[in-house]
Write a protein that holds these residues in place. Structure first.
Motif, mmCIF file in Angstrom:
data_model
loop_
_atom_site.group_PDB
_atom_site.id
_atom_site.type_symbol
_atom_site.label_atom_id
_atom_site.label_comp_id
_atom_site.label_asym_id
_atom_site.label_seq_id
_atom_site.Cartn_x
_atom_site.Cartn_y
_atom_site.Cartn_z
ATOM 1 N N ILE A 168 0.675 -1.359 -0.113
ATOM 2 C CA ILE A 168 0.102 -0.161 -0.029
ATOM 3 C C ILE A 168 0.725 1.135 0.037
ATOM 4 O O ILE A 168 1.773 1.395 0.812
ATOM 5 C CB ILE A 168 -1.003 -0.058 1.384
ATOM 6 C CG1 ILE A 168 -1.967 -1.215 1.172
ATOM 7 C CG2 ILE A 168 -1.625 1.563 1.301
ATOM 8 C CD1 ILE A 168 -2.952 -1.207 2.145
ATOM 9 N N VAL A 169 0.376 2.173 -0.650
ATOM 10 C CA VAL A 169 0.796 3.418 -0.632
ATOM 11 C C VAL A 169 -0.304 4.378 -0.256
ATOM 12 O O VAL A 169 -1.394 4.529 -1.079
ATOM 13 C CB VAL A 169 1.366 4.144 -1.975
ATOM 14 C CG1 VAL A 169 1.901 5.907 -1.855
ATOM 15 C CG2 VAL A 169 2.409 3.275 -2.685
ATOM 16 N N THR A 170 0.024 5.115 0.896
ATOM 17 C CA THR A 170 -1.259 5.893 1.354
ATOM 18 C C THR A 170 -0.765 7.477 1.642
ATOM 19 O O THR A 170 0.230 7.641 1.356
ATOM 20 C CB THR A 170 -1.869 5.313 2.833
ATOM 21 O OG1 THR A 170 -2.936 5.886 3.011
ATOM 22 C CG2 THR A 170 -1.006 5.268 3.896
ATOM 23 N N GLY A 171 -1.716 8.070 2.252
ATOM 24 C CA GLY A 171 -1.110 9.260 2.634
ATOM 25 C C GLY A 171 -2.549 10.176 2.123
ATOM 26 O O GLY A 171 -3.713 9.747 1.691
ATOM 27 N N GLY A 172 -2.332 11.473 2.544
ATOM 28 C CA GLY A 172 -3.126 12.755 2.204
ATOM 29 C C GLY A 172 -3.379 12.963 0.852
ATOM 30 O O GLY A 172 -2.831 12.474 -0.102
ATOM 31 N N PRO A 173 -4.581 13.518 0.218
ATOM 32 C CA PRO A 173 -4.905 13.792 -1.051
ATOM 33 C C PRO A 173 -3.732 14.554 -1.483
ATOM 34 O O PRO A 173 -3.180 15.610 -0.798
ATOM 35 C CB PRO A 173 -6.086 14.429 -1.100
ATOM 36 C CG PRO A 173 -6.438 15.031 0.278
ATOM 37 C CD PRO A 173 -5.606 13.901 1.309
ATOM 38 N N GLY A 174 -3.343 14.700 -2.935
ATOM 39 C CA GLY A 174 -2.415 15.566 -3.257
ATOM 40 C C GLY A 174 -1.099 15.374 -2.747
ATOM 41 O O GLY A 174 -0.033 16.267 -2.963
ATOM 42 N N SER A 175 -0.599 14.132 -2.484
ATOM 43 C CA SER A 175 0.690 13.896 -1.940
ATOM 44 C C SER A 175 1.634 13.054 -2.940
ATOM 45 O O SER A 175 2.723 12.679 -2.647
ATOM 46 C CB SER A 175 0.678 13.256 -0.591
ATOM 47 O OG SER A 175 0.112 12.083 -0.880
ATOM 48 N N GLY A 176 1.107 12.899 -4.006
ATOM 49 C CA GLY A 176 1.754 12.303 -5.135
ATOM 50 C C GLY A 176 1.667 10.610 -5.159
ATOM 51 O O GLY A 176 2.495 9.994 -6.034
ATOM 52 N N LYS A 177 0.572 10.223 -4.521
ATOM 53 C CA LYS A 177 0.317 8.617 -4.601
ATOM 54 C C LYS A 177 -0.135 8.255 -5.847
ATOM 55 O O LYS A 177 0.684 7.338 -6.575
ATOM 56 C CB LYS A 177 -0.702 8.326 -3.804
ATOM 57 C CG LYS A 177 -0.399 8.576 -2.188
ATOM 58 C CD LYS A 177 -1.525 8.086 -1.253
ATOM 59 C CE LYS A 177 -2.865 8.889 -1.573
ATOM 60 N NZ LYS A 177 -3.044 10.423 -1.830
ATOM 61 N N THR A 178 -0.816 8.724 -6.721
ATOM 62 C CA THR A 178 -1.219 8.329 -7.853
ATOM 63 C C THR A 178 -0.196 8.478 -9.174
ATOM 64 O O THR A 178 -0.247 7.673 -9.744
ATOM 65 C CB THR A 178 -2.426 9.209 -8.526
ATOM 66 O OG1 THR A 178 -3.598 9.030 -7.079
ATOM 67 C CG2 THR A 178 -3.029 8.696 -9.665
ATOM 68 N N THR A 179 0.296 9.696 -8.975
ATOM 69 C CA THR A 179 1.647 9.803 -9.733
ATOM 70 C C THR A 179 2.798 8.834 -9.449
ATOM 71 O O THR A 179 3.232 8.310 -10.668
ATOM 72 C CB THR A 179 2.178 11.108 -9.586
ATOM 73 O OG1 THR A 179 1.096 12.228 -9.903
ATOM 74 C CG2 THR A 179 3.131 11.646 -10.618
ATOM 75 N N LEU A 180 2.792 8.452 -8.334
ATOM 76 C CA LEU A 180 3.817 7.463 -7.916
ATOM 77 C C LEU A 180 3.424 5.895 -8.520
ATOM 78 O O LEU A 180 4.284 5.275 -9.393
ATOM 79 C CB LEU A 180 3.924 7.226 -6.313
ATOM 80 C CG LEU A 180 4.764 6.162 -6.234
ATOM 81 C CD1 LEU A 180 6.306 5.799 -6.573
ATOM 82 C CD2 LEU A 180 5.054 5.855 -4.550
ATOM 83 N N LEU A 181 2.148 5.594 -8.520
ATOM 84 C CA LEU A 181 1.659 4.558 -8.889
ATOM 85 C C LEU A 181 1.647 4.315 -10.729
ATOM 86 O O LEU A 181 2.084 3.260 -11.172
ATOM 87 C CB LEU A 181 0.544 4.280 -8.453
ATOM 88 C CG LEU A 181 0.432 3.339 -7.402
ATOM 89 C CD1 LEU A 181 0.565 3.958 -6.094
ATOM 90 C CD2 LEU A 181 -1.102 2.421 -7.270
ATOM 91 N N ALA A 182 1.380 5.367 -11.257
ATOM 92 C CA ALA A 182 1.644 5.701 -12.617
ATOM 93 C C ALA A 182 3.222 5.148 -13.120
ATOM 94 O O ALA A 182 3.590 4.551 -14.110
ATOM 95 C CB ALA A 182 1.353 6.808 -13.334
ATOM 96 N N ALA A 183 4.103 5.893 -12.262
ATOM 97 C CA ALA A 183 5.542 5.539 -12.535
ATOM 98 C C ALA A 183 5.754 4.210 -12.369
ATOM 99 O O ALA A 183 6.747 3.580 -13.010
ATOM 100 C CB ALA A 183 6.389 6.547 -11.840
ATOM 101 N N LEU A 184 5.181 3.389 -11.276
ATOM 102 C CA LEU A 184 5.667 2.148 -11.268
ATOM 103 C C LEU A 184 4.999 1.213 -12.209
ATOM 104 O O LEU A 184 5.617 0.298 -12.725
ATOM 105 C CB LEU A 184 5.006 1.534 -9.842
ATOM 106 C CG LEU A 184 5.873 2.372 -8.582
ATOM 107 C CD1 LEU A 184 4.722 2.076 -7.451
ATOM 108 C CD2 LEU A 184 7.199 1.769 -8.437
#
Length: 189
Positions: free
Chosen positions: A10-26
């Motif tokens: 899991i990658v978690t955290g608040g909104p706007g912290s780069g989670k979705t962008t990180l998953l796209a890079a992965l």
């Protein structure tokens, strides 16, 4: 779920912290990922003028997220291999707490039954990259409170949190990819 759960990261955290962008890079590196339930549900509910929106019916929104997360969890276990999730079932409990709503018993049972890898990555609030969009209506203060709620829920349920650095997406992706690589080597030994 035993050993399979350690492959579900899991990658978690608040909104706007780069989670979705990180998953796209992965994903661009060929690593299996699973999208965030909240964004998918908001898009679907807006498209059908549904009531399951965080600004319309928070309890229904949480139930829809739980159904989505249970489905993606089961699909990841059946698929095999490592999968990186943009949030997980514990995030729903954090969301409800953040909203001042009770966490229902069936959600607690889901948290206990459907486990992920013990080490969870948390993306800290990062003002420089925070932005709103059609699906993200929270302000930066709420992003910070969300981060804190996720820290608390994951710790309470026995997860160890590793903060992602405030750095490039590639550096963040390297950290998660290295973890997956280490898991693959330990299985191959």
């Amino acid at each position: 779920m035993g050993d399979a759960s350690e492959r579900l990261i899991i990658v978690t955290g608040g909104p706007g912290s780069g989670k979705t962008t990180l998953l796209a890079a992965l994903a661009a590196r060929g690593i299996a990922t699973s999208p965030e339930a909240g964004r998918a549900i908001i898009r679907d509910q807006v498209a059908i003028d549904g009531a399951g929106l965080p600004w319309a019916n928070r309890e229904l929104f949480a139930e829809l997220m739980l159904a989505f997360d249970l489905q993606t969890y089961q699909a990841a276990v059946a698929r095999g291999g490592s999968v990186v999730f943009d949030r997980g079932i514990p995030d729903i409990a954090g969301y409800l707490r953040l909203c001042g709503l009770p966490v229902p018993a069936h959600l607690i049972r889901a948290l206990e039954r459907f486990r992920y890898a013990t080490e969870v990555y948390i993306a800290p609030p990062w003002r420089d990259i925070f932005a709103n969009d059609a699906e993200r209506r929270q302000d930066f203060d709420e992003a910070r409170r969300t981060h804190d709620a996720m820290l608390a829920v994951y710790r309470e349920h026995g997860y160890a949190l590793t903060a992602l650095p405030l750095g490039s997406i590639e550096a963040r992706a390297d950290i998660v990819a290295a973890r997956i690589g280490a898991m693959l080597h330990s299985v191959g030994d």
